[in-house]
Structures are given as structure tokens and as C-alpha cells.
Motif scaffolding. Sequence first.
Motif, PDB file in Angstrom:
ATOM      1  N   ILE A  38      -1.488   0.733 -11.899  1.00  0.00           N
ATOM      2  CA  ILE A  38      -0.900   0.585 -10.563  1.00  0.00           C
ATOM      3  C   ILE A  38      -1.919  -0.034  -9.608  1.00  0.00           C
ATOM      4  CG2 ILE A  38       0.090   1.823  -8.607  1.00  0.00           C
ATOM      5  CD1 ILE A  38       1.135   3.888 -10.584  1.00  0.00           C
ATOM      6  N   PHE A  39      -3.167   0.389  -9.714  1.00  0.00           N
ATOM      7  CA  PHE A  39      -4.206  -0.136  -8.829  1.00  0.00           C
ATOM      8  C   PHE A  39      -4.450  -1.621  -9.079  1.00  0.00           C
ATOM      9  CE2 PHE A  39      -8.721  -0.697  -7.609  1.00  0.00           C
ATOM     10  CZ  PHE A  39      -8.569  -0.448  -6.256  1.00  0.00           C
ATOM     11  N   THR A  40      -4.464  -2.019 -10.338  1.00  0.00           N
ATOM     12  CA  THR A  40      -4.652  -3.435 -10.677  1.00  0.00           C
ATOM     13  C   THR A  40      -3.506  -4.279 -10.133  1.00  0.00           C
ATOM     14  OG1 THR A  40      -5.819  -2.799 -12.696  1.00  0.00           O
ATOM     15  CG2 THR A  40      -4.983  -5.048 -12.575  1.00  0.00           C
ATOM     16  N   THR A  98       0.826  -1.208   0.000  1.00  0.00           N
ATOM     17  CA  THR A  98       0.000   0.000   0.000  1.00  0.00           C
ATOM     18  C   THR A  98       0.861   1.259   0.000  1.00  0.00           C
ATOM     19  OG1 THR A  98      -1.692  -1.230   1.207  1.00  0.00           O
ATOM     20  CG2 THR A  98      -1.890   1.153   1.186  1.00  0.00           C
ATOM     21  N   ALA A  99       1.955   1.224   0.744  1.00  0.00           N
ATOM     22  CA  ALA A  99       2.855   2.387   0.749  1.00  0.00           C
ATOM     23  C   ALA A  99       3.447   2.628  -0.633  1.00  0.00           C
ATOM     24  CB  ALA A  99       3.964   2.185   1.778  1.00  0.00           C
ATOM     25  N   LYS A 100       3.849   1.559  -1.291  1.00  0.00           N
ATOM     26  CA  LYS A 100       4.410   1.717  -2.640  1.00  0.00           C
ATOM     27  C   LYS A 100       3.331   2.129  -3.641  1.00  0.00           C
ATOM     28  CE  LYS A 100       8.604   0.800  -1.665  1.00  0.00           C
ATOM     29  NZ  LYS A 100       9.657   1.795  -1.798  1.00  0.00           N
ATOM     30  N   THR A 114       1.464   9.004  -6.476  1.00  0.00           N
ATOM     31  CA  THR A 114       1.865  10.411  -6.424  1.00  0.00           C
ATOM     32  C   THR A 114       2.897  10.747  -7.504  1.00  0.00           C
ATOM     33  OG1 THR A 114       3.535   9.898  -4.749  1.00  0.00           O
ATOM     34  CG2 THR A 114       1.401  10.658  -3.963  1.00  0.00           C
ATOM     35  N   ARG A 115       3.699   9.760  -7.890  1.00  0.00           N
ATOM     36  CA  ARG A 115       4.700  10.018  -8.934  1.00  0.00           C
ATOM     37  C   ARG A 115       4.087  10.025 -10.333  1.00  0.00           C
ATOM     38  NH1 ARG A 115      10.391   8.891  -7.465  1.00  0.00           N
ATOM     39  NH2 ARG A 115      10.403   8.460  -5.244  1.00  0.00           N
ATOM     40  N   GLN A 116       3.135   9.112 -10.567  1.00  0.00           N
ATOM     41  CA  GLN A 116       2.504   9.014 -11.893  1.00  0.00           C
ATOM     42  C   GLN A 116       0.996   8.866 -11.746  1.00  0.00           C
ATOM     43  OE1 GLN A 116       4.573   5.690 -13.734  1.00  0.00           O
ATOM     44  NE2 GLN A 116       5.388   7.138 -15.229  1.00  0.00           N
TER      45      GLN A 116
END
Length: 83
Positions: free
Chosen positions: A50-52, A33-35, A41-43
Motif C-alpha cells: 500500500i505504501f509503495t 493519503t486518506a485512502k 487500518t483495514r489491512q
Amino acid sequence: MEHAIMVAAALIGAGLAIGLAAIGAGVGDGLVTAKFIEGLTRQPEAKGTIFTNTLISVGLIESMAIIATVISLILLYANPLIK
């Protein structure tokens, strides 16, 4: 006396298996979750991908805790050494 020792060992083993699996799953979910938040926030435009990937990773991490629970249930109820 041997039966009591085997039952106690099975109970301790099952408790350790579930406890360590829960700790490992909690740490793993926290890191993923942290990553996820960091990557979001970066992309922000890659939110869907990213969510998938995050959901797949969390599912795999939680499956290891479920497998540890099944192994501990086998230790308790289907142990061939305890008659």
C-alpha cells in the motif's frame, strides 16, 4: 496596446495554470493519503504494498503540477506571440 494585452493574458494564464494545478495536486494528495490511511487500518499486513502504491500515486499527482508550472513558464518566457 496589443503587446500589453498579450503580456497581461500570458500573466493571467500562467497564474491560473499554477494556481489550479496546485489546488488539484493538494486535493489529489489529500485523497490518496486518506485512502492510504484507510487501507492501512483495514489491512495492516499489506503496509509495504500500500505504501509503495501511495508513493507512486503521489509522485504522479505532483508531476502534473510540475508540468503545469513548466507550461506556465513557457507562456511567460517563450511565448512566440510576445516579442
